[in-house]
Every structure is written in C-alpha cells, then in structure tokens.
Motif scaffolding. Structure first.
Motif: not given
Length: 154
Positions: A34-46, A56-71
């Motif tokens: 919850v509101k954790k300060p991080v450097d980046s997050v990689t997500v599996p978008g559709t 980053h620019s504003l975005i709303v994205s649907q995510l699919k099954a996969g791995v989220i990496t929080v750095r």
C-alpha cells in the motif's frame, strides 16, 4: 484499509520520500503493498510486458496471467498474477511521487507456487471429458492459466 493507507502515506511523506513510484498491489484476499516507494514495476500487459517507473505517462492497462517484478534498489520481488488491471496516476501533492495501483484477481509470490502440483492439475484438465462447450472452454482456459503458473514457478 483507507486508514492504513493514510498512515503509510503520512509515514512516506515524513520520511522525505520524493520522486519515487508509490505502488499499491492488492487482490480481494490481501493488500501486498500500500503506497510502497519502489524504483520500478514490470507487468504482463495484454499487449505485452512493460515496465513503469516514476514519471511514466498516464496509463490504464489490463493485465494477463504472468509475473510482476517489483524493483526496489538492488532487490527484485516476483509475484504471479492471474489477471487484473494497472492504473497509473501522476502525483496529487508536491512530492513528485506518482502512484501505480495493481488490482488483481489472484496475486501470490512466485516462491509459493508449486510446479509439480500445477503439472498435476494440467494433466487432470487435459484428461477430463470435453463433451460439451462448457467442458471445452474450462479445459482451454484452465490449461492456459496453469501453463502460466508452471512458467512462473520455474
């Protein structure tokens, strides 16, 4: 949960967190961050895997099954997501901290995935009778999801 988020945000502001990405990541079962300060997050978008950072620019994205990496610094944490959405917003205060909110149906650390059990479930799905449209859809969708679990567990 709103009170918890407010307390954490006050802590982040008092600790001098500026110009960082504030990540909120949750499922119906729990709030992982919850509101954790991080450097980046990689997500599996559709439309493909992508990484977001602060500003980053504003975005709303649907995510699919996969791995989220929080750095965060040199540390990476991986989570499996079945599907969900990502909402990215610019800061509403003077901190320069943008926010990313990931809302997932299922969200678990990849370290808790059991590859052998997933392979067993896949075998059961493929061996099940496919007499009607429901059975075929269940087997197809289930196999796709379980294949992503197996891939994430490697």
């Amino acid at each position: 949960m709103a009170l918890r988020a407010a307390r954490l945000l006050r802590f982040a502001e008092s600790a001098g967190v500026t110009n960082r990405l504030l990540l909120t990541m949750c499922s119906p079962a729990e709030a992982v961050f919850v509101k954790k300060p991080v450097d980046s997050v990689t997500v599996p978008g559709t439309e493909g895997t992508f990484t977001i950072t602060n500003n980053h620019s504003l975005i709303v994205s649907q995510l699919k099954a996969g791995v989220i990496t929080v750095r965060e610094g040199q540390e990476n944490k991986d989570y499996f997501i079945s599907d969900g959405y990502l909402f990215y917003n610019h800061p509403t205060d003077g901190s320069g901290c943008c926010s990313a909110e990931i809302s997932a149906v299922e969200l678990v650390p990849t370290s808790s995935l059991d590859k052998d059990r997933a392979a067993q479930v896949l075998t059961e799905l493929l061996a099940a009778p496919k007499d009607n449209e429901w059975d075929r859809a269940r087997a197809s969708l289930g196999a796709a999801l379980v294949n992503q679990v197996i891939k994430a567990a490697e």
